[in-house]
Design a protein around this motif. Structure first.
Motif, short mmCIF file in Angstrom:
data_model
loop_
_atom_site.label_atom_id
_atom_site.label_comp_id
_atom_site.label_asym_id
_atom_site.label_seq_id
_atom_site.Cartn_x
_atom_site.Cartn_y
_atom_site.Cartn_z
N LYS A 1 0.82 -1.21 0.00
CA LYS A 1 0.00 0.00 0.00
C LYS A 1 0.86 1.26 0.00
CE LYS A 1 -4.03 -2.17 2.15
NZ LYS A 1 -3.59 -3.50 1.67
N ALA B 1 0.69 3.91 -3.03
CA ALA B 1 0.25 5.26 -2.68
C ALA B 1 1.30 6.30 -3.07
CB ALA B 1 -0.04 5.35 -1.19
N ALA C 1 -6.62 8.39 -8.38
CA ALA C 1 -5.65 8.12 -7.31
C ALA C 1 -6.31 8.22 -5.94
CB ALA C 1 -4.48 9.10 -7.41
N SER C 2 -7.19 9.22 -5.77
CA SER C 2 -7.90 9.39 -4.49
C SER C 2 -8.81 8.21 -4.20
CB SER C 2 -8.72 10.69 -4.51
OG SER C 2 -7.89 11.80 -4.69
N VAL D 1 -6.45 5.17 -3.17
CA VAL D 1 -5.85 5.34 -1.84
C VAL D 1 -6.92 5.35 -0.75
CG1 VAL D 1 -4.50 6.89 -0.37
CG2 VAL D 1 -3.83 6.54 -2.75
N GLU E 1 -8.13 1.84 -0.04
CA GLU E 1 -7.15 1.06 0.70
C GLU E 1 -7.20 1.40 2.19
OE1 GLU E 1 -5.70 -1.41 -0.36
OE2 GLU E 1 -5.69 -1.20 -2.53
N THR F 1 -11.56 -1.24 -7.83
CA THR F 1 -11.28 -0.96 -6.42
C THR F 1 -12.57 -0.70 -5.65
OG1 THR F 1 -9.03 -0.14 -6.66
CG2 THR F 1 -10.31 0.80 -4.90
#
Length: 212
Positions: A72, A76, A95-96, A99, A102, A178
């Motif tokens: 992670k 990240a 990307a947000s 992350v 996760e 995701t």
């Protein structure tokens, strides 16, 4: 505490994180190649430590804790570098999403571990597909983004523009997967979370009766 070969490989992956950051910001035209190479090396060690652990039964509690943390952190940091190197709204959004998910799933797993039901939120097939898409996407984007020499039409980076678009689309696909895998985790954990909430409400009611 005895460190196994898989654990050493995981520690190597953590050491590669500052190396990735340093290489990414070097003022040379070849840094995109080096950044992608560092990330791909980290991805290979991720696969290799799991294979060695399964093949030679070199499991450890410390390794089981450290492995997902290393993964992670590497992903990240790589995403932060990509967004900084190509600061578009969509890139920042994908990307947000990755992350944020996760962080949420890690918190969910920790809660389930406290309830003794960590196995309820084990990795599903869609999560594995997401991981592959994410790793390929990040590798492509690191290869085609250089903060000192931004990508532009007619770039001399070999297939740089084509690989950038491939990575961009794969990152979007990884972000969607995701979200779907996050919903799967929540759905699997929901019965246990609901039962724990009911048990907590029952305990609170009993305490209130005792002191009421």
């Amino acid at each position: 505490m005895k460190l196994t070969i898989p654990t050493w490989l995981t520690l190597l992956r953590i050491v590669l994180i500052p190396v990735l950051v340093m290489v990414f910001y070097l003022p040379y035209k070849w840094t995109n190649f080096a950044s992608a190479a560092v990330f791909i090396l980290a991805a290979v060690t991720d696969w290799l430590d799991g294979w060695i652990a399964r093949r030679y039964h070199q499991y450890s509690a410390f390794g089981a804790f450290l492995d997902p943390v290393a993964d992670k952190l590497m992903v990240a940091v790589a995403l932060f570098l990509i967004v900084q190197g190509h600061p578009t709204p969509w890139m920042a959004f994908w990307a947000s999403v990755i992350v944020g998910r996760e962080i949420a799933v890690s918190a969910l797993r920790e809660w389930m571990a406290e309830l003794g039901q960590r196995a309820t939120v084990k990795v599903a097939t869609i999560g594995k597909i997401k991981t592959v898409a994410q790793m390929v996407a990040v590798s492509c984007l690191l290869y085609s983004i250089n903060p000192k020499y931004p990508l532009h039409p007619g770039t001399d980076i070999w297939l740089g523009e084509w690989i950038f678009h491939l990575g961009d689309w794969l990152l979007a696909i990884a972000a969607v997967l995701t979200l779907l895998s996050g919903v799967q985790y929540l759905h699997a954990a929901w019965p246990a979370l609901r039962d724990d909430e009911k048990a907590a409400a029952t305990r609170a009611s009993e305490e209130k009766r005792k002191h009421g």
